[in-house]
Scaffold this active site. Structure first.
Site, PDB file in Angstrom:
ATOM      1  N   SER A   1       8.203 -18.393  -7.494  1.00 35.24           N
ATOM      2  CA  SER A   1       6.890 -17.824  -7.869  1.00 35.24           C
ATOM      3  C   SER A   1       6.225 -18.706  -8.915  1.00 35.24           C
ATOM      4  O   SER A   1       6.904 -19.439  -9.647  1.00 35.24           O
ATOM      5  CB  SER A   1       7.102 -16.427  -8.463  1.00 35.24           C
TER       6      SER A   1
ATOM      7  N   TYR B   1      11.182  -9.980 -13.605  1.00 32.13           N
ATOM      8  CA  TYR B   1      10.755 -10.594 -12.339  1.00 32.13           C
ATOM      9  C   TYR B   1      10.682 -12.108 -12.513  1.00 32.13           C
ATOM     10  O   TYR B   1      11.209 -12.879 -11.709  1.00 32.13           O
ATOM     11  CB  TYR B   1       9.381 -10.035 -11.941  1.00 32.13           C
TER      12      TYR B   1
HETATM   13  P1  NAI Z   1       5.502  -8.131   0.717  1.00 33.77           P
HETATM   14  O1  NAI Z   1       5.735  -6.877  -0.038  1.00 33.77           O
HETATM   15  O2  NAI Z   1       4.375  -8.200   1.674  1.00 33.77           O
HETATM   16  O3  NAI Z   1       6.847  -8.578   1.459  1.00 33.77           O
HETATM   17  C1  NAI Z   1       8.106  -8.442   0.869  1.00 33.77           C
HETATM   18  C2  NAI Z   1       9.063  -7.939   1.919  1.00 33.77           C
HETATM   19  O4  NAI Z   1      10.381  -7.912   1.365  1.00 33.77           O
HETATM   20  C3  NAI Z   1       8.740  -6.519   2.394  1.00 33.77           C
HETATM   21  O5  NAI Z   1       8.631  -6.482   3.799  1.00 33.77           O
HETATM   22  C4  NAI Z   1       9.922  -5.698   1.900  1.00 33.77           C
HETATM   23  O6  NAI Z   1      10.263  -4.616   2.760  1.00 33.77           O
HETATM   24  C5  NAI Z   1      11.022  -6.751   1.867  1.00 33.77           C
HETATM   25  N1  NAI Z   1      12.119  -6.342   1.000  1.00 33.77           N
HETATM   26  C6  NAI Z   1      12.057  -5.861  -0.264  1.00 33.77           C
HETATM   27  N2  NAI Z   1      13.285  -5.543  -0.698  1.00 33.77           N
HETATM   28  C7  NAI Z   1      14.154  -5.838   0.305  1.00 33.77           C
HETATM   29  C8  NAI Z   1      15.555  -5.710   0.465  1.00 33.77           C
HETATM   30  N3  NAI Z   1      16.333  -5.211  -0.514  1.00 33.77           N
HETATM   31  N4  NAI Z   1      16.109  -6.130   1.623  1.00 33.77           N
HETATM   32  C9  NAI Z   1      15.344  -6.602   2.631  1.00 33.77           C
HETATM   33  N5  NAI Z   1      13.996  -6.717   2.544  1.00 33.77           N
HETATM   34  C10 NAI Z   1      13.423  -6.333   1.401  1.00 33.77           C
HETATM   35  O7  NAI Z   1       5.309  -9.243  -0.400  1.00 33.77           O
HETATM   36  P2  NAI Z   1       5.181 -10.838  -0.347  1.00 33.77           P
HETATM   37  O8  NAI Z   1       4.145 -11.177  -1.321  1.00 33.77           O
HETATM   38  O9  NAI Z   1       5.085 -11.328   1.018  1.00 33.77           O
HETATM   39  O10 NAI Z   1       6.582 -11.229  -0.983  1.00 33.77           O
HETATM   40  C11 NAI Z   1       7.430 -12.221  -0.464  1.00 33.77           C
HETATM   41  C12 NAI Z   1       8.008 -13.006  -1.618  1.00 33.77           C
HETATM   42  O11 NAI Z   1       6.961 -13.708  -2.280  1.00 33.77           O
HETATM   43  C13 NAI Z   1       8.695 -12.187  -2.701  1.00 33.77           C
HETATM   44  O12 NAI Z   1       9.906 -12.812  -3.062  1.00 33.77           O
HETATM   45  C14 NAI Z   1       7.712 -12.228  -3.860  1.00 33.77           C
HETATM   46  O13 NAI Z   1       8.350 -12.074  -5.092  1.00 33.77           O
HETATM   47  C15 NAI Z   1       7.136 -13.620  -3.671  1.00 33.77           C
HETATM   48  N6  NAI Z   1       5.863 -13.902  -4.320  1.00 33.77           N
HETATM   49  C16 NAI Z   1       4.718 -13.230  -3.945  1.00 33.77           C
HETATM   50  C17 NAI Z   1       3.519 -13.533  -4.542  1.00 33.77           C
HETATM   51  C18 NAI Z   1       2.254 -12.830  -4.194  1.00 33.77           C
HETATM   52  O14 NAI Z   1       1.240 -13.052  -4.880  1.00 33.77           O
HETATM   53  N7  NAI Z   1       2.216 -12.013  -3.154  1.00 33.77           N
HETATM   54  C19 NAI Z   1       3.416 -14.594  -5.584  1.00 33.77           C
HETATM   55  C20 NAI Z   1       4.668 -15.237  -5.867  1.00 33.77           C
HETATM   56  C21 NAI Z   1       5.841 -14.909  -5.254  1.00 33.77           C
END
Ligand code: NAI
Length: 281
Positions: free
Chosen positions: A141, A154
């Site tokens: 991130s 985080y």
């Molecule tokens: P999102 O919420 O759309 O997707 C995250 C997915 O991870 C969800 O489908 C959720 O069900 C799944 N998940 C959560 N806990 C889980 C578990 N214990 N086991 C299996 N699946 C699980 O969010 P996004 O943004 O696509 O997140 C993806 C990655 O990107 C994360 O690691 C987040 O920290 C990182 N990130 C996101 C940013 C943003 O601005 N959206 C910025 C920087 C990093």
């Protein structure tokens, strides 16, 4: 439906946001996708979108190493022991001052964002090792450039992921496994709506659309579509040697400014806090 001779990606957090966009991007290029998430409805939507001949959904909680081992054994059967890309991407967040967020909540973030990644690498490494030109890729991130106030734990997990990437990029070169990560700024996904904001130990609200709707028009924290992260993963697989992928590119400037003068950055953030910066700013 088996993967046949196609290249194979295993993506966690594939039901939504960055994971889903990356699954769609790679599937459009002819790859076969192992899609893992705890959100089974979202996985089914993904499979319907890209077609069951190109995708197998795996319900998986990434914090569960035993479940990882079972899923990777099934994946190995499908793929003949190969894996071209492991994308450890699942993640969760919570905002608030450190002491306002209950410790159980903070430990959950560590469990998903760090232990989940470590579980995945232990489980899938034999497949990566068995596959020429394989890539072990993880979502860090922009919160791993400077420790992000209101997101301390985080942020710590994302620094850990970045450090893990650097160490394993060296270690796994012995096995011809490439290792890299992505440091996204503000990506338009569901994570903000799913991330609680804590005030004095109470769950006040969630980050909702506030971060997304208030994203600046320019700079490192402008709003970026998840497809931009998918494109970075794709370019990395294609052979671009970068280890840390900043999306957008301007995020890298924060990393460089921090390295050059961490105290100046700290003092700027203290000033912002005194001026009333909140988790939603
Ligand atoms: P999102 O919420 O759309 O997707 C995250 C997915 O991870 C969800 O489908 C959720 O069900 C799944 N998940 C959560 N806990 C889980 C578990 N214990 N086991 C299996 N699946 C699980 O969010 P996004 O943004 O696509 O997140 C993806 C990655 O990107 C994360 O690691 C987040 O920290 C990182 N990130 C996101 C940013 C943003 O601005 N959206 C910025 C920087 C990093």
């Amino acid at each position: 439906m088996t993967s046949g001779e196609r290249r194979i990606a295993f993506i966690t957090g594939a039901a939504s946001g960055i994971g889903r966009a990356t699954a769609e991007h790679f599937a459009a290029q002819g790859w076969w996708i192992g899609a893992a998430d705890r959100n089974t409805a979202g996985l089914e939507e993904l499979r319907d979108a890209i077609g069951k001949e190109s995708c197998r959904p795996w319900p998986l909680d990434v914090t569960d190493k035993t479940a990882w081992d079972a899923v990777v054994a099934e994946l190995s059967e499908e793929s003949g022991g190969r894996l071209d890309l492991l994308f450890n991407n699942a993640g969760i967040g919570a905002a608030g001052f450190f002491e306002d967020i209950p410790i159980e909540e903070s430990l959950k973030i560590i469990d998903v964002n760090l232990i989940g990644v470590i579980n995945g690498i232990y489980a899938a490494l034999p497949l990566l090792e068995a596959t020429p030109n394989s890539l072990c890729f993880t979502t860090s991130s922009s919160a791993a450039t400077y420790g992000a106030p209101h997101l301390a734990v985080y942020s710590a997990t994302k620094f850990a992921v970045k450090g893990l990437t650097e160490a394993l990029a060296v270690e796994l070169s012995r096995k011809d496994v490439r290792v890299a990560d992505v440091l996204p700024g503000v990506i338009d996904t569901a994570i903000f709506g799913d991330s609680p904001v804590w005030v004095e130990g109470r769950r006040e609200t969630d980050m909702g659309r506030t971060v997304v709707d208030n994203a600046p028009a320019e700079g490192p924290f402008r709003l970026i579509p998840p497809s931009a992260v998918a494109e970075a993963v794709w370019r990395c697989y294609q052979g671009d040697p970068r280890m840390h992928w900043y999306v957008p590119d301007e995020v890298e400037a924060i990393d460089k400014a921090k390295a050059a003068d961490p105290e100046a950055m700290r003092d700027g953030r203290i000033a912002a806090l005194k001026a009333g910066a909140t988790p939603l700013d």
